[in-house]
Design an enzyme around this catalytic site. Structure first.
Site, PDB file in Angstrom:
ATOM      1  N   GLU A 123       0.841  -1.194   0.000  1.00  0.00           N
ATOM      2  CA  GLU A 123       0.000   0.000   0.000  1.00  0.00           C
ATOM      3  C   GLU A 123       0.877   1.244   0.000  1.00  0.00           C
ATOM      4  O   GLU A 123       1.869   1.305   0.732  1.00  0.00           O
ATOM      5  CB  GLU A 123      -0.896   0.035   1.239  1.00  0.00           C
ATOM      6  CG  GLU A 123      -1.939  -1.051   1.314  1.00  0.00           C
ATOM      7  CD  GLU A 123      -3.235  -0.678   0.586  1.00  0.00           C
ATOM      8  OE1 GLU A 123      -3.257   0.362  -0.090  1.00  0.00           O
ATOM      9  OE2 GLU A 123      -4.202  -1.439   0.728  1.00  0.00           O
ATOM     10  N   HIS A 184      -3.828  -3.207  -8.363  1.00  0.00           N
ATOM     11  CA  HIS A 184      -5.100  -3.796  -7.934  1.00  0.00           C
ATOM     12  C   HIS A 184      -6.146  -3.696  -9.045  1.00  0.00           C
ATOM     13  O   HIS A 184      -6.962  -4.601  -9.234  1.00  0.00           O
ATOM     14  CB  HIS A 184      -5.593  -3.062  -6.681  1.00  0.00           C
ATOM     15  CG  HIS A 184      -6.570  -3.849  -5.868  1.00  0.00           C
ATOM     16  ND1 HIS A 184      -7.144  -3.361  -4.721  1.00  0.00           N
ATOM     17  CD2 HIS A 184      -7.080  -5.095  -6.021  1.00  0.00           C
ATOM     18  CE1 HIS A 184      -7.960  -4.278  -4.213  1.00  0.00           C
ATOM     19  NE2 HIS A 184      -7.932  -5.333  -4.980  1.00  0.00           N
ATOM     20  N   ASP A 194      -7.209   1.543  -7.797  1.00  0.00           N
ATOM     21  CA  ASP A 194      -5.823   1.795  -7.396  1.00  0.00           C
ATOM     22  C   ASP A 194      -4.824   0.856  -8.082  1.00  0.00           C
ATOM     23  O   ASP A 194      -5.194  -0.260  -8.446  1.00  0.00           O
ATOM     24  CB  ASP A 194      -5.692   1.682  -5.864  1.00  0.00           C
ATOM     25  CG  ASP A 194      -6.206   0.344  -5.318  1.00  0.00           C
ATOM     26  OD1 ASP A 194      -7.279  -0.106  -5.752  1.00  0.00           O
ATOM     27  OD2 ASP A 194      -5.528  -0.226  -4.440  1.00  0.00           O
TER      28      ASP A 194
END
Length: 257
Positions: A123, A184, A194
């Site tokens: 992330e 993703h 994203d």
């Protein structure tokens, strides 16, 4: 932040080797219920973005707030990269993090809805375009976000590349290309946005997919080609030094970032 046995938040820094470089990583483990023991081989890395912009658009990157998002939603990733390039380890690589969800990756039908078991999730603390964020927040609220908080930072790209070096040194089944290092949105198009249009894949040190050259066919657009290779229109245009608003022609050759 809550504590949960072995996976409690820790304040110390650990050091990990990536080739000849040292990658400083701060352990910030999520509770044990946010992951499970891994059994399958790791073959992929998936890139995401995350923030708390929906709740606090003027302070979207508070570390405790983002941590609590993971805890409350019971999702997870292995690593998170902050705006200044700091790297946090949320889940150990020998455990499955819940980051990919349902989806399908071209070329890997056996991973349908099961990519978590074979991937490492990263992330980045970042915010996408207004279109990408519209399912999370109204346009008016998006407009209150500081421009410096939208998109990705130079420090994040540097840390991402160093982290990828370290991960790939431990997992040789992950090939350094865009078939194995994905976003993703490539796994779950339509459901996830994203890392989005603002993420510049040309700044990630991976090899292009499909040999790196695409020959334009009749009816193809820059958008269709970008989607096929899991990149963005902006990255594709920048990589080829072309205007993204100009029509392509049949036979035109494009380098794939």
């Amino acid at each position: 932040m809550p504590e949960s046995g072995q996976y409690a938040v820790q304040d110390r820094f650990t050091q990990m080797k990536a080739n000849t470089r040292t990658v400083p990583i701060q352990d910030l483990y999520l509770p044990a219920q946010n992951s499970k023991q891994r059994a399958g081989k790791v073959t992929h890395v998936m890139v995401h973005f995350i923030s708390n912009a929906a709740e606090k658009p003027q302070n979207p990157y508070d570390l405790n707030d983002v941590y609590q998002l993971f805890v409350k939603t019971k999702v997870s990733a292995h690593y998170m990269i902050g705006r200044n390039g700091e790297i946090y380890r949320l889940v150990s690589e020998d455990r499955v993090a819940y980051h990919a969800g349902q989806g399908n990756l071209p070329g890997f039908p056996e991973y349908r809805n099961h990519l978590n078991e074979h991937s490492i999730g990263i992330e980045l603390l970042a915010i996408g375009t207004s279109d990408e964020m519209q399912s999370m927040m109204p346009l008016a609220k998006y407009g209150t976000i500081a421009q410096t908080n939208i998109g990705f930072t130079d420090a994040q790209y540097r840390s991402l590349n160093r982290l990828l070096n370290a991960i790939l040194s431990r997992h040789p089944a992950i090939q350094r290309d865009r078939k194995h290092i994905v976003g993703h949105n490539e796994y779950a198009p339509g459901r996830k946005k994203d890392p989005g249009k603002l993420f510049d894949w040309s700044r990630v040190q991976v090899s292009p997919a499909a040999g790196g050259i695409h020959t334009v066919q009749k009816g193809e657009s820059l958008w269709l080609i970008a989607r096929k290779y899991g990149t963005s229109v902006q990255s594709l245009a920048k990589w080829n030094r072309i205007d993204p608003n100009v029509d392509l022609y049949v036979g035109q050759q494009l380098k794939i970032p």
